[in-house]
Design a protein around this motif. Structure first.
Motif, PDB file in Angstrom:
ATOM      1  N   LYS A 108       0.840  -1.085   0.047  1.00  0.00           N
ATOM      2  CA  LYS A 108      -0.155   0.012   0.004  1.00  0.00           C
ATOM      3  C   LYS A 108       0.834   1.219   0.107  1.00  0.00           C
ATOM      4  O   LYS A 108       0.477   2.369  -0.518  1.00  0.00           O
ATOM      5  CB  LYS A 108      -0.870  -0.042   1.342  1.00  0.00           C
ATOM      6  CG  LYS A 108      -2.021  -1.062   0.895  1.00  0.00           C
ATOM      7  CD  LYS A 108      -3.124  -1.056   1.846  1.00  0.00           C
ATOM      8  CE  LYS A 108      -3.964  -2.240   1.959  1.00  0.00           C
ATOM      9  NZ  LYS A 108      -5.158  -1.997   1.783  1.00  0.00           N
ATOM     10  N   LEU A 109       1.830   1.441   0.713  1.00  0.00           N
ATOM     11  CA  LEU A 109       2.716   2.390   0.834  1.00  0.00           C
ATOM     12  C   LEU A 109       3.746   2.384  -0.213  1.00  0.00           C
ATOM     13  O   LEU A 109       4.101   3.470  -0.544  1.00  0.00           O
ATOM     14  CB  LEU A 109       3.347   2.581   2.104  1.00  0.00           C
ATOM     15  CG  LEU A 109       2.621   2.899   3.423  1.00  0.00           C
ATOM     16  CD1 LEU A 109       3.240   2.912   4.842  1.00  0.00           C
ATOM     17  CD2 LEU A 109       1.376   3.744   3.213  1.00  0.00           C
ATOM     18  N   LEU A 123      -2.667   7.292  -1.919  1.00  0.00           N
ATOM     19  CA  LEU A 123      -2.884   6.264  -0.707  1.00  0.00           C
ATOM     20  C   LEU A 123      -4.245   5.914  -0.574  1.00  0.00           C
ATOM     21  O   LEU A 123      -4.631   4.790  -0.486  1.00  0.00           O
ATOM     22  CB  LEU A 123      -2.603   6.963   0.388  1.00  0.00           C
ATOM     23  CG  LEU A 123      -1.002   7.131   0.894  1.00  0.00           C
ATOM     24  CD1 LEU A 123      -0.547   7.928   1.829  1.00  0.00           C
ATOM     25  CD2 LEU A 123      -0.158   5.741   0.624  1.00  0.00           C
ATOM     26  N   ALA A 124      -5.394   6.677  -0.998  1.00  0.00           N
ATOM     27  CA  ALA A 124      -6.710   6.481  -0.957  1.00  0.00           C
ATOM     28  C   ALA A 124      -7.073   5.373  -1.934  1.00  0.00           C
ATOM     29  O   ALA A 124      -7.682   4.318  -1.915  1.00  0.00           O
ATOM     30  CB  ALA A 124      -7.655   7.600  -1.047  1.00  0.00           C
ATOM     31  N   ALA A 136      -4.962   3.165  -2.900  1.00  0.00           N
ATOM     32  CA  ALA A 136      -4.314   1.725  -2.530  1.00  0.00           C
ATOM     33  C   ALA A 136      -5.042   1.219  -1.225  1.00  0.00           C
ATOM     34  O   ALA A 136      -4.570   0.269  -0.760  1.00  0.00           O
ATOM     35  CB  ALA A 136      -2.896   2.045  -2.129  1.00  0.00           C
ATOM     36  N   GLY A 137      -6.121   2.202  -0.651  1.00  0.00           N
ATOM     37  CA  GLY A 137      -6.819   1.419   0.291  1.00  0.00           C
ATOM     38  C   GLY A 137      -6.492   2.223   1.619  1.00  0.00           C
ATOM     39  O   GLY A 137      -6.889   1.482   2.891  1.00  0.00           O
ATOM     40  N   VAL A 138      -5.653   3.157   1.748  1.00  0.00           N
ATOM     41  CA  VAL A 138      -5.236   3.582   2.998  1.00  0.00           C
ATOM     42  C   VAL A 138      -6.074   5.074   3.243  1.00  0.00           C
ATOM     43  O   VAL A 138      -5.751   5.998   2.458  1.00  0.00           O
ATOM     44  CB  VAL A 138      -3.730   4.196   2.862  1.00  0.00           C
ATOM     45  CG1 VAL A 138      -3.096   4.510   4.424  1.00  0.00           C
ATOM     46  CG2 VAL A 138      -2.945   2.751   2.553  1.00  0.00           C
ATOM     47  N   ALA A 139      -6.736   4.894   4.233  1.00  0.00           N
ATOM     48  CA  ALA A 139      -7.736   6.263   4.624  1.00  0.00           C
ATOM     49  C   ALA A 139      -7.045   7.008   5.526  1.00  0.00           C
ATOM     50  O   ALA A 139      -6.218   6.571   6.354  1.00  0.00           O
ATOM     51  CB  ALA A 139      -9.028   5.741   5.272  1.00  0.00           C
ATOM     52  N   CYS A 140      -7.128   8.396   5.666  1.00  0.00           N
ATOM     53  CA  CYS A 140      -6.777   9.257   6.565  1.00  0.00           C
ATOM     54  C   CYS A 140      -7.398   9.242   7.802  1.00  0.00           C
ATOM     55  O   CYS A 140      -8.584   8.983   7.751  1.00  0.00           O
ATOM     56  CB  CYS A 140      -6.760  10.660   6.046  1.00  0.00           C
ATOM     57  SG  CYS A 140      -5.348  11.004   4.626  1.00  0.00           S
ATOM     58  N   VAL A 141      -6.656   9.145   8.838  1.00  0.00           N
ATOM     59  CA  VAL A 141      -7.647   9.453  10.091  1.00  0.00           C
ATOM     60  C   VAL A 141      -7.636  10.719  10.706  1.00  0.00           C
ATOM     61  O   VAL A 141      -7.133  11.847  10.159  1.00  0.00           O
ATOM     62  CB  VAL A 141      -6.261   8.895  11.176  1.00  0.00           C
ATOM     63  CG1 VAL A 141      -6.790   8.897  12.834  1.00  0.00           C
ATOM     64  CG2 VAL A 141      -5.641   7.527  10.799  1.00  0.00           C
ATOM     65  N   ARG A 142      -9.009  10.968  11.212  1.00  0.00           N
ATOM     66  CA  ARG A 142      -9.374  12.234  11.455  1.00  0.00           C
ATOM     67  C   ARG A 142      -9.434  12.340  13.116  1.00  0.00           C
ATOM     68  O   ARG A 142      -9.978  11.316  13.629  1.00  0.00           O
ATOM     69  CB  ARG A 142     -10.772  12.485  10.835  1.00  0.00           C
ATOM     70  CG  ARG A 142     -10.787  12.722   9.363  1.00  0.00           C
ATOM     71  CD  ARG A 142     -12.151  12.737   8.810  1.00  0.00           C
ATOM     72  NE  ARG A 142     -12.107  13.196   7.341  1.00  0.00           N
ATOM     73  CZ  ARG A 142     -11.880  12.671   6.342  1.00  0.00           C
ATOM     74  NH1 ARG A 142     -11.419  11.330   6.295  1.00  0.00           N
ATOM     75  NH2 ARG A 142     -11.891  13.137   5.059  1.00  0.00           N
ATOM     76  N   TYR A 143      -9.159  13.506  13.559  1.00  0.00           N
ATOM     77  CA  TYR A 143      -9.073  13.650  15.077  1.00  0.00           C
ATOM     78  C   TYR A 143     -10.146  14.616  15.329  1.00  0.00           C
ATOM     79  O   TYR A 143     -10.367  15.690  14.735  1.00  0.00           O
ATOM     80  CB  TYR A 143      -7.835  13.959  15.590  1.00  0.00           C
ATOM     81  CG  TYR A 143      -6.621  12.952  15.240  1.00  0.00           C
ATOM     82  CD1 TYR A 143      -6.577  11.909  16.150  1.00  0.00           C
ATOM     83  CD2 TYR A 143      -5.653  13.183  14.243  1.00  0.00           C
ATOM     84  CE1 TYR A 143      -5.642  11.007  15.948  1.00  0.00           C
ATOM     85  CE2 TYR A 143      -4.867  12.026  14.053  1.00  0.00           C
ATOM     86  CZ  TYR A 143      -4.703  11.055  15.116  1.00  0.00           C
ATOM     87  OH  TYR A 143      -3.891  10.159  14.823  1.00  0.00           O
ATOM     88  N   GLU A 144     -10.969  14.369  16.673  1.00  0.00           N
ATOM     89  CA  GLU A 144     -11.796  15.489  16.995  1.00  0.00           C
ATOM     90  C   GLU A 144     -11.144  16.747  17.240  1.00  0.00           C
ATOM     91  O   GLU A 144      -9.924  16.773  17.729  1.00  0.00           O
ATOM     92  CB  GLU A 144     -12.371  14.938  18.274  1.00  0.00           C
ATOM     93  CG  GLU A 144     -13.495  13.800  18.329  1.00  0.00           C
ATOM     94  CD  GLU A 144     -14.195  13.453  19.296  1.00  0.00           C
ATOM     95  OE1 GLU A 144     -14.487  14.321  20.387  1.00  0.00           O
ATOM     96  OE2 GLU A 144     -14.425  12.186  19.683  1.00  0.00           O
ATOM     97  N   GLY A 145     -11.938  17.817  17.144  1.00  0.00           N
ATOM     98  CA  GLY A 145     -11.212  19.083  17.284  1.00  0.00           C
ATOM     99  C   GLY A 145     -10.559  19.839  16.139  1.00  0.00           C
ATOM    100  O   GLY A 145     -10.328  20.784  16.309  1.00  0.00           O
ATOM    101  N   LEU A 146     -10.444  19.113  15.071  1.00  0.00           N
ATOM    102  CA  LEU A 146      -9.569  19.482  13.770  1.00  0.00           C
ATOM    103  C   LEU A 146     -10.543  19.593  12.870  1.00  0.00           C
ATOM    104  O   LEU A 146     -11.397  18.645  12.700  1.00  0.00           O
ATOM    105  CB  LEU A 146      -8.459  18.879  13.630  1.00  0.00           C
ATOM    106  CG  LEU A 146      -7.166  18.566  14.587  1.00  0.00           C
ATOM    107  CD1 LEU A 146      -6.273  17.507  14.125  1.00  0.00           C
ATOM    108  CD2 LEU A 146      -6.889  20.174  14.784  1.00  0.00           C
ATOM    109  N   VAL A 147     -10.360  20.390  11.983  1.00  0.00           N
ATOM    110  CA  VAL A 147     -11.171  20.506  10.603  1.00  0.00           C
ATOM    111  C   VAL A 147     -10.500  19.956   9.590  1.00  0.00           C
ATOM    112  O   VAL A 147      -9.548  20.377   9.292  1.00  0.00           O
ATOM    113  CB  VAL A 147     -11.646  21.883  10.356  1.00  0.00           C
ATOM    114  CG1 VAL A 147     -12.479  22.056   9.208  1.00  0.00           C
ATOM    115  CG2 VAL A 147     -12.528  22.738  11.693  1.00  0.00           C
TER     116      VAL A 147
END
Length: 132
Positions: free
Chosen positions: A27-28, A86-87, A89-100
């Motif tokens: 994937k990478l 990356l998307a 290839a099936g790699v999703a980004c991580v989203r964190y609370e409090g960020l836009v």
């Protein structure tokens, strides 16, 4: 004595080296520079290249995925393109609370620039950053 003259690599613990190989190589797209044993596990470790030299030691260990901290960062010229590849290839980004985040999972970086995070199958976190 100064350590600044020596190469530095990040070491990443994974729970299953074969699953990790599918992620890091498949994937990478990281090239394997060396493979070998990890503790008592034959063929349980890899050294991957990035940026023209060795960058990541990946090894099988019972301590895999035990930190939520970012373990390593890739500095890229075109963050949108890298995240799109990356998307695909099936790699999703991580989203964190409090960020836009935008639709790709990219957010503004403190101090300027942009950042996105990804995780391997064990939850080890990596950042992708760009100045633009």
């Amino acid at each position: 004595m100064s350590l600044s003259q020596y190469e530095l690599r990040s070491s990443i613990a994974v729970s299953d080296i074969h699953r990790a190989v599918e992620f890091y190589e498949g994937k990478l797209g990281l090239p394997v520079l060396r493979s070998g044993p990890s503790a008592r596990i034959a063929d349980g470790g890899r050294v991957y290249g990035s940026g023209g030299g060795p960058a990541l030691n990946v090894y099988q260990s019972a301590t895999a995925g035990q930190t939520s901290s970012t373990l390593a960062t890739w500095y890229v010229d075109d963050l949108d393109r890298v995240v799109d590849e990356l998307a695909a290839a099936g790699v999703a980004c991580v989203r964190y609370e409090g960020l836009v985040f935008d639709e790709r999972g990219i957010t503004e970086r403190a101090g300027g620039g942009r950042i996105a995070w990804i995780q391997d199958p064990d939850g080890n976190t990596f950042a992708l950053e760009s100045d633009a």
